[in-house]
Design an enzyme around this catalytic site. Structure first.
Site, PDB file in Angstrom:
ATOM      1  CB  CYS A 172     -14.317   2.729 -13.126  1.00  0.00           C
ATOM      2  SG  CYS A 172     -15.613   4.583 -13.454  1.00  0.00           S
ATOM      3  CB  CYS A 191     -19.020   2.573 -19.535  1.00  0.00           C
ATOM      4  SG  CYS A 191     -18.817   4.068 -18.912  1.00  0.00           S
ATOM      5  CB  CYS A 210     -23.093   3.722 -13.838  1.00  0.00           C
ATOM      6  SG  CYS A 210     -22.656   5.616 -13.675  1.00  0.00           S
ATOM      7  CD  GLU A 214      -2.800  -0.881   0.002  1.00  0.00           C
ATOM      8  OE1 GLU A 214      -3.388   0.317  -0.368  1.00  0.00           O
ATOM      9  OE2 GLU A 214      -3.703  -1.390  -0.007  1.00  0.00           O
ATOM     10  CB  CYS A 222     -18.367  -1.079 -16.378  1.00  0.00           C
ATOM     11  SG  CYS A 222     -19.035  -0.792 -13.776  1.00  0.00           S
TER      12      CYS A 222
END
EC number: 3.2.2.31
Length: 520
Positions: free
Chosen positions: A261, A268, A277, A106, A271
């Site tokens: 995205c 799209c 959405c 991270e 997705c």
């Protein structure tokens, strides 16, 4: 895990492998989830969001939330990239080691592409435990981090590891709240990522990728970095996180933002939550209006705040842009350009028993590039004569009397840090026919060229050295990312991209071999 957009496709897993992975991860999560006696206070599955926000921007019922979770996790099980930190988190049974592995990834992925991090992560994990990192020297830390940028991250990682070993009995805090409270350099996002992935705490996270996904799914057009919008996004993330698979859910949301995205060219049609959405619904509505298929006031849902302007909608100063489509959401505030600075630096070379040696000096222990090694440098002077005089004085401070006539200007390098655009005027000075310098003051050292490439030096200094090498007979080197006045350069894929390509190529070959063996 935090990942800016990477220019690679997602790997596909076979259904059987996905089922096996889900079973393995479920087993790991079941071990990770502590009981009440472990002090892990589970956050409520649903949270109360700001009452002043229009329901248009919220998930309003359990069915909608359940559909979002299911669609996203099913997609993630099939499409997630096979990355080394994910495999470590899934396979590691020791909770402290698992949390450490997640923590390192991270921190490295902050402001850094996945392709670049892979090689650094693999090298760093030669310290597989917190105890290993805590006992390493700062020089070793800087050396392994060199070139990754944002160098304070590596130092803060070691500070945190030492605190865990020396003050916390070698055990990582088990909740997002205690991680953020007790570990230096661990903010809200990193704490939530570690707690959810390593310990199974049902806590939502928001990084750049997740913020973009949430803004588009709920048609939030306002700047996500503003306080009110940020609070709303964290509330949505907490509302959505799957209590049964919190780590997978958070990684799935990040993966969706990183690979589908994306900021400028979202895919799209690929997705998994397209039907939920609102940004996509708005695009379709505008297309119908433009084509004349809808007349009058179309019966479509819109934001209808009770009073005043909704602070989550597109700002009035930046209304809907037909050419942007879903990229209308969100509208980020323009970034302040980095301030510009200039300096002069010199590669000082002398012959040595093992080949040519170059002089490096160490930067202060605080500030930009703290503790790293660099070529002797001075700030920019308004004239060439003053520049040479200042640089020569700096060189003589470390190496004694030097021939001023040998100092040559070779070109310039432009390197942009997070907040500074620094232009280096590159000089070279080769000592020939005189007694080599054998002693230097503390904070300086002579290295061979081979030692230089493994030392704790910044990417900017490596660019400077390439300019120096490019001016030597028989060499042809340059920096793709630098504005360099060098005689020649070659275009080739960035090292990070090569690492990622090789990584996936090796795994694809292994998977293909396994499938062929199974077929036989």
């Amino acid at each position: 895990m935090r990942k800016p957009r990477a220019a690679v496709g997602s790997g596909h897993r076979k259904q059987a492998a996905s089922q096996e992975g889900r079973q393995k991860h479920a087993k790991n999560n079941s071990q990770a989830k502590p009981s009440a006696c472990d002090g892990l206070a589970r956050q409520p599955e649903e949270v109360v969001l700001q009452a002043s926000v229009s329901s248009y921007h919220l998930f309003r019922d359990v069915a909608e939330v359940t559909a979002f979770r299911g669609s996203l996790l099913s997609w993630y099980d099939q499409e997630k990239r096979d990355l080394p930190w994910r495999r470590r988190a899934e396979d590691e049974m020791d909770l402290d080691r698992r949390a450490y592995a997640v923590w390192v990834s991270e921190v490295m992925l902050q402001q850094t592409q996945v392709a670049t991090v892979i090689n650094y992560y693999t090298g760093w994990m030669q310290w597989p435990t917190l105890q290993d990192l805590a006992s390493a020297s700062l020089e070793e830390v800087n050396q392994l981090w060199a070139g990754l940028g944002y160098y304070s991250r590596g130092r803060r990682l070691q500070e945190g590891a030492r605190k865990v070993v020396e003050e916390l009995g070698g055990h990582m805090p088990r909740t997002a709240e205690t991680l953020q409270q007790l570990l230096p350099g661990v903010g809200r996002y990193t704490a939530g990522a570690i707690a959810s992935i390593a310990f199974g705490q049902a806590t939502g996270v928001v990084d750049g990728n997740v913020a973009r996904v949430l803004c588009r799914v709920r048609a939030i057009g306002a700047d996500p970095s503003s306080t009110l919008v940020s609070q709303q996004l964290w509330g949505l993330a907490q509302q959505l996180v799957d209590p049964a698979r919190p780590g997978d859910f958070n990684q799935a949301a990040m993966e969706l933002g990183a690979t589908v995205c994306t900021p400028q060219r979202p895919l799209c049609s690929q997705c998994p939550v397209e039907s939920l959405c609102r940004a996509r619904q708005r695009v379709e509505q505008e297309q119908l209006l433009a084509s004349g298929s809808l007349s009058g006031s179309p019966d479509v849902e819109e934001c209808a705040p009770n009073t005043g302007q909704c602070h989550l909608c597109l700002p009035p100063s930046e209304p809907w842009d037909q050419t942007l489509g879903v990229v209308n959401f969100p509208r980020k505030a323009s970034r302040k350009p980095p301030r510009e600075e200039s300096s002069a630096t010199c590669v000082l070379e002398q012959p040595g028993a093992l080949g040519a040696q170059i002089l490096l000096v160490q930067r202060p222990n605080s500030g930009l590039l703290a503790g790293l090694w660099e070529f002797p440098s001075v700030t920019w002077e308004p004239s060439e004569q003053l520049q040479r005089k200042a640089l020569l004085q700096e060189l003589q401070r470390w190496a004694g009397p030097l021939p001023a006539t040998h100092l040559r200007h070779l070109g310039e390098v432009v390197h942009t840090f997070s907040h500074i655009k620094l232009t280096y005027q590159v000089y070279g000075l080769a000592l020939e026919g005189q007694t080599p310098v054998t002693t230097v003051p503390p904070g300086a050292r002579w290295l061979t060229q081979e030692e230089f490439h493994t030392a704790a030096v910044s990417t900017a200094m490596k660019k400077v050295f390439r300019v120096y090498q490019g001016q030597q007979p028989g060499t042809c080197m340059g920096s793709k990312r630098s504005q360099v006045s060098s005689p020649c350069s070659r275009k080739k894929p960035r090292m990070g991209q090569q690492v990622l390509d090789n990584f996936f190529r090796s795994h694809i070959s292994t998977d293909a071999h396994s499938l062929n063996s199974a077929a036989q």
